[in-house]
Each structure stands twice: as structure tokens, then as C-alpha cells.
Design an enzyme around this catalytic site. Structure first.
Site, PDB file in Angstrom:
ATOM      1  N   GLU A  59     -45.689   2.463  46.194  1.00 46.10           N
ATOM      2  CA  GLU A  59     -47.025   1.858  46.299  1.00 46.10           C
ATOM      3  C   GLU A  59     -47.291   1.354  47.719  1.00 46.10           C
ATOM      4  O   GLU A  59     -48.015   0.375  47.919  1.00 46.10           O
ATOM      5  CB  GLU A  59     -47.196   0.715  45.281  1.00 46.10           C
ATOM      6  CG  GLU A  59     -47.074   1.140  43.836  1.00 46.10           C
ATOM      7  CD  GLU A  59     -48.162   2.091  43.382  1.00 46.10           C
ATOM      8  OE1 GLU A  59     -49.180   2.220  44.084  1.00 46.10           O
ATOM      9  OE2 GLU A  59     -47.976   2.734  42.327  1.00 46.10           O
TER      10      GLU A  59
ATOM     11  N   GLY B 102     -45.511  11.533  52.731  1.00 47.46           N
ATOM     12  CA  GLY B 102     -45.343  10.116  52.457  1.00 47.46           C
ATOM     13  C   GLY B 102     -46.674   9.405  52.325  1.00 47.46           C
ATOM     14  O   GLY B 102     -47.533   9.793  51.523  1.00 47.46           O
TER      15      GLY B 102
ATOM     16  N   VAL C 227     -50.286  11.990  40.602  1.00 51.16           N
ATOM     17  CA  VAL C 227     -49.717  13.109  41.364  1.00 51.16           C
ATOM     18  C   VAL C 227     -50.376  13.128  42.745  1.00 51.16           C
ATOM     19  O   VAL C 227     -51.355  13.832  42.985  1.00 51.16           O
ATOM     20  CB  VAL C 227     -49.937  14.447  40.621  1.00 51.16           C
ATOM     21  CG1 VAL C 227     -49.262  15.592  41.360  1.00 51.16           C
ATOM     22  CG2 VAL C 227     -49.416  14.349  39.194  1.00 51.16           C
TER      23      VAL C 227
ATOM     24  N   PRO D 126     -44.093  16.473  49.797  1.00 53.06           N
ATOM     25  CA  PRO D 126     -42.964  16.472  50.735  1.00 53.06           C
ATOM     26  C   PRO D 126     -43.453  16.349  52.179  1.00 53.06           C
ATOM     27  O   PRO D 126     -44.432  16.988  52.568  1.00 53.06           O
ATOM     28  CB  PRO D 126     -42.308  17.839  50.488  1.00 53.06           C
ATOM     29  CG  PRO D 126     -42.728  18.223  49.101  1.00 53.06           C
ATOM     30  CD  PRO D 126     -44.100  17.662  48.922  1.00 53.06           C
TER      31      PRO D 126
ATOM     32  N   ILE E 297     -43.052  12.125  41.570  1.00 49.81           N
ATOM     33  CA  ILE E 297     -44.043  11.938  40.527  1.00 49.81           C
ATOM     34  C   ILE E 297     -43.353  11.265  39.333  1.00 49.81           C
ATOM     35  O   ILE E 297     -42.499  11.859  38.676  1.00 49.81           O
ATOM     36  CB  ILE E 297     -44.671  13.280  40.108  1.00 49.81           C
ATOM     37  CG1 ILE E 297     -45.122  14.057  41.355  1.00 49.81           C
ATOM     38  CG2 ILE E 297     -45.824  13.043  39.154  1.00 49.81           C
ATOM     39  CD1 ILE E 297     -46.062  13.294  42.271  1.00 49.81           C
TER      40      ILE E 297
ATOM     41  N   THR F 185     -48.245  12.180  46.057  1.00 47.58           N
ATOM     42  CA  THR F 185     -47.321  12.351  47.177  1.00 47.58           C
ATOM     43  C   THR F 185     -46.857  13.800  47.326  1.00 47.58           C
ATOM     44  O   THR F 185     -46.650  14.496  46.335  1.00 47.58           O
ATOM     45  CB  THR F 185     -46.104  11.432  46.990  1.00 47.58           C
ATOM     46  OG1 THR F 185     -46.551  10.091  46.798  1.00 47.58           O
ATOM     47  CG2 THR F 185     -45.198  11.474  48.199  1.00 47.58           C
TER      48      THR F 185
END
Length: 558
Positions: free
Chosen positions: A541, A298, A291, A295, A325, A293
């Protein structure tokens, strides 16, 4: 020229001596070094990369990354060939793969490298025209350019495939070869026959498949034996991931979150955290999710806003929003990156948390107090589903701070990037193999104008290039994994492997769908799924542009 005569001629000329292999690799490395020096002249001041120049000349920085990646792929392929030659296994088809793949990459180095669909980086952009000419003039390189990736060589390669010859995939470690065989059998028998149906139904991978993968040790490949894992290292992880991803990328990706969480805890966790979580992760009793990322952030993790506030009872409370996620609902443990020091900007204020949660259901994905969210519908990569999550006073236990120290979250996460990117490269290699295999099967079966379309040169050309590039991407991925297993820093090598393998997976999927023609656009055909799955590999990734940034800066810093 008679077609059969051309194929026979290409086959007869396939052999490359060890000296020629070494000379080609050395010539490519020299060109790579010249590109590095040219980039230093453009991007560095007093020996250090200048941020403003790097931003202004970002294309040149990324071009350097692609040059370095292409050189590394050539070198890895030549090392593969040398190893096979020493074992008397550099067979006819392996030689042809080498000629087509390395010949093509030499052409790209000296002519133009595809960085994106509309972005070709050419030598003149780093004032490398003389170096490119010198590369092409090298005797061994000139031979490969002349007789390497030619129509005759590609036709000879596909003739070898049709005749039943197989490209070598054996590794020096017999245990790893047994692992490959075991997981290929499992993937073919348990996953492949159902993957398209699961994808179209947009279902989670069934629990029984997850349990079977747990029994095989998928979730503990890199976790130490003292914690119930296999302790086999990153190369083993690559083999497992590649084979599972051949059947379906979702199967190959199931272990990614366990890989990240396991490495985070193994490297930075307290003895108590290791003892509690690692055995459960290794056994598959606990399924983790990453968990990180948010909004609008990025890859800019330094701008994360989710807060972790210490409560009076010593626990932590999470406030904020997360997105993209993977496998969040069915997971039991979240590794959460959050800002524990709101007064400290950037990375220094971030901490990593181990946050337990109950498993959700399709009807109630997040049945935890202080936590809500929903599914993000996606084109592909469906077997684990993507979610957005909102935390509102969500409780994390007092011992949930990773390592028991604040402000180390980003550094802790950075330690896992190498393994995660190597594993993503392995997923891409598996997808690339699947796209090639689907295209080959369709081209054999589909008849037009009285013949199998595999006999059409443009179709055979596509398949030959797909096969050769997949092998080069595989060998670069294995090289990066091997460097990691040696305990060496490999952020650049891991980035290179992911950058190249993701491009190959997408190009293979696109070419395979083209071979399928209109049928490839139909949802009933597997290649439609593989195309959707392949597209995400250039994004998660670390997007391709982020990989190029990391590689370019890393090369300049060495």
C-alpha cells in the site's frame, strides 16, 4: 533512588492539566510549522516545490514528513487525553501512557527521528537547532522531557499493567464500542487459536471463517445500506480491521480488497455496475482482488504495460503480466488497471476494469481461458497467498470498463488510496497490539534467575514503550479515519497513519521477539509469525519511502 519510591513518585506526577496538554500540542505544532518553512526555503521556488530540488534533497523532504507525522501523533494523543478528561476517564494508566509516549516523541522531534534502521533525521538537517532548543525550553514540554519517558515512568506504567489497569479504548460512539466487542470476541474465539497452525501450513483462511466474517458484515462495512452494506464509515472499518488483525493480519486483511473494490465502484461505477457488484461484495458472495502492480514498476503506476484492447464484439482483451496480487486465486472479481490507450504515455492512458473470473483451486489456481499464473512463496502474510498473473487475450465484458469511460483509471484508483492506507494503518495497529500482548505474556511466564523476566528493567522498558507507541499510532489512525468520514481530503493524514503505525508494528514485533529470546526464533512460537507479518506493513500500500514522499509534498502544497 529506591525503585518502588521512584515508581510511586512517577505515578504521583502522572497527571497533566488540560492547559499543559494544550501547551505541549501547541509547542509541537509550532515546531512542525518551523520545519515546514525551513523545507520551503530549501525545496521550493516561487512558492512551488521544485522537482530537481526535491530529488536532490529527498532526505530533507522525507525528514519533513516524519516531523509532521510525529507532530500529528502528539496532537492526536493530546486530543485523546482531552476527550478522556472531559469524560472523567483520563485514568492513572492513561496518563502514564501519555507521559511515556508523548515524552518519547518530543525527544525524537528535538533530537532525532528514526526514519529507518540506519536513518535518523536530526534537526540540524533543516537548520532547526534553534527551533529544537526553543521546543525543549517550553515549560510544559520541559516538564514532559524531564518526567515523561523516564525509567520511573516506564516502571510505573508496567506496574499499572501488572495490577490489572487497562488503557482506554472506548470511542465516543457506543455503536463502535459494540462493534469492537463483537469482533474481538469473534477473533479470539474463531481465529486466534488456529492462526499459527494456518500460517505454518501456509494455508488459505478456511472458507468457513470467510463465510462467518461475511455474516458479520466485514466485507460491507463501508458499502452503503442501499446496497446491503453496513454504511458505517472508515472509523468503523478501522475498529473491525484492528480487532481482526490482533488475531492474525490475514483476517484483518481479508476486507481490504472488498474495501478497495467497493470504493472504486461506489465512487466511479455506473448505476448498473453499482447495482450488480456492490450487493455481492457486501454480502461476501463475491470476493474481489486488486490487480495493479507489475514486474519492475512497483509504485511507478504510470509505467504500467498491461494492455486492454477493444475487440470487434465490444468486449475488452487483456494482455500483460501482473505480480504481487493478493488472494487472486479464490477471488471472483478483479479490479485491473491497464493501458487502454497505448499511444498515451503515463497515467492518462490507464483505465480501470471490473473483470469477472472463476474461483481457482490449489491444483488449478486460475481455471480461466487467457489467464495463468502461480503462487509467490512469502515469509508471512500468508492466509490469502500472493500470486503472479499472466493475461493472454483474457476477455473482459463490454460493461467491464469502470464508469464506462477510458483514461480515468489512475484518478479512480487515487480516490481509494486514502481509505486503503487508513485500513493498512489499522492492520498495523492490530499487529502492534498482538506483538505487545505476546511479549507481555511471555515476560510474565518466563522465569530466569529466580524471577519473572518482566521484573527486569530492560524488559519492562521495552513493553512500556511498545504499549505507549501503539496507543499513539492508534489515535493517529483514528484521526485520519475521522477526517475521511467527514468527507475531507486526507491523503497526507492517511499516509502519516500508515507511516507511523507500520514502524510501530515492526518495532514492537522485533522487541517482542527479543523478549522471547531464542524461543522467539522457533517457529512454534507465535511471535515468529508476527515478526514476518509485521515486516510487510512498511512495504505494501505504498512503501515507507513513498509515504514520506506523499506526506512531504502534501505538506508543502498546503
Amino acid at each position: 533512588m529506591d525503585t518502588q519510591t521512584g515508581i510511586s513518585s512517577a505515578s504521583a506526577e502522572a497527571a497533566l492539566s488540560s492547559e499543559q496538554l494544550q501547551e505541549v500540542a501547541a509547542a509541537a505544532e509550532t515546531y512542525g510549522q518551523q520545519a515546514l518553512e525551513a523545507a520551503r526555503q530549501l525545496l521550493c521556488i516561487d512558492g512551488a516545490i521544485d522537482p530537481q530540488l526535491a530529488h536532490k534533497h529527498q532526505r530533507a523532504l522525507h525528514g519533513l514528513a516524519w516531523i509532521a507525522t510525529t507532530v500529528a501523533a502528539i496532537t492526536s494523543a493530546m486530543n485523546w487525553a482531552h476527550r478522556l478528561a472531559q469524560a472523567n476517564s483520563l485514568s492513572h494508566i492513561n496518563q502514564l501512557v501519555l507521559r511515556v509516549g508523548v515524552g518519547e516523541y518530543l525527544e525524537q522531534l528535538s533530537g532525532g527521528i528514526l526514519m529507518g534502521a540506519h536513518e535518523i533525521f536530526r534537526p540540524h538537517e533543516l537548520a532547526l537547532e534553534p527551533a529544537a532548543q526553543a521546543l525543549r525550553s517550553n515549560d510544559a514540554v520541559a516538564r514532559l522531557l524531564c518526567k515523561g519517558n523516564t525509567p520511573e515512568s516506564r516502571a510505573a506504567l508496567m506496574a499499572a499493567v501488572i495490577a490489572g489497569e487497562e488503557v482506554s479504548e472506548d470511542l465516543p460512539d457506543s455503536d463502535l464500542n459494540m462493534v469492537r466487542e463483537q469482533f474481538r470476541r469473534f477473533a479470539v474465539e474463531r481465529v486466534e487459536p488456529h492462526a499459527q497452525r494456518w500460517h505454518l501450513a501456509d494455508e488459505l483462511i478456511p472458507d468457513e471463517i470467510v463465510e462467518a466474517m461475511a455474516e458479520l458484515g466485514v466485507f460491507g462495512v463501508c458499502i452503503g445500506a442501499e446496497y446491503g452494506g453496513l454504511g458505517m464509515g472508515k472509523l468503523a472499518m478501522c475498529v473491525v480491521t484492528e480487532e481482526l488483525s490482533r488475531a492474525w493480519i490475514a483476517a484483518g486483511s481479508l476486507g481490504t480488497r472488498s474495501e478497495i473494490a467497493g470504493e472504486l465502484i461506489a465512487l466511479a461505477g455506473t448505476p448498473e455496475q453499482k447495482a450488480r457488484w456492490l450487493p455481492q461484495i457486501a454480502s461476501g458472495a463475491v470476493l474481489p482482488t486488486a490487480v495493479f502492480t507489475e514486474p519492475d514498476t512497483g509504485s511507478d503506476l504510470g509505467s504500467l504495460r498491461t494492455r486492454a484492447v477493444r475487440a470487434l464484439d465490444g468486449s475488452w482483451r487483456l494482455e500483460g503480466n501482473k505480480t504481487w496480487i493478493t488472494h487472486a486465486s479464490r477471488s471472483d472479481l478483479m479490479t485491473v488497471l491497464a493501458r487502454s490507450d497505448v499511444d498515451t504515455k503515463g497515467y492518462a492512458g490507464l483505465s480501470m476494469f471490473l473483470a469477472a473470473k472463476p474461483r481457482g483451486t490449489p491444483q488449478d489456481p486460475f481455471p480461466a481461458q487467457g489467464m495463468s499464473g502461480g503462487e509467490i512463496p512469502v515469509l508471512g502474510y500468508r492466509g490469502m497467498k500472493e500470486y503472479e498473473i499472466a493475461f493472454n487475450d483474457f476477455a473482459v465484458s463490454e460493461d467491464g470498463l469502470l464508469g464506462g469511460v477510458q483514461g480515468q483509471g489512475f484518478k479512480q484508483l487515487m480516490q481509494t488510496f486514502e481509505g486503503a492506507r487508513v485500513q493498512t494503518a489499522a492492520r498495523a495497529v492490530g499487529v502492534a497490539w498482538k506483538a505487545y500482548q505476546l511479549g507481555l505474556r511471555y515476560a510474565r511466564d518466563r522465569r530466569q534467575f529466580g524471577a519473572a523476566i518482566l521484573t527486569f528493567p530492560r524488559v519492562a522498558d521495552k513493553l512500556a514503550t511498545m504499549l505507549a507507541e501503539t496507543v499513539l499510532a492508534r489515535e493517529l489512525t483514528y484521526f485520519a479515519a475521522g477526517e475521511k468520514d467527514k468527507g475531507l481530503r486526507c491523503d497526507v493524514e492517511a499516509g502519516m497513519a500508515k507511516l507511523l503505525a507500520a514502524r510501530v508494528a515492526w518495532c514492537n514485533a522485533d522487541a517482542s521477539l527479543q523478549i522471547h529470546g531464542g524461543n522467539g526464533y522457533a517457529l512454534e512460537f507465535e511471535i515468529s509469525r508476527v515478526l514476518c507479518d509485521a515486516r510487510i506493513l512498511n512495504i505494501f500500500e505504498g512503501a515507507a519511502e513513498i509515504q514520506a514522499q506523499v506526506i512531504g509534498r502534501g505538506c508543502l502544497a498546503r
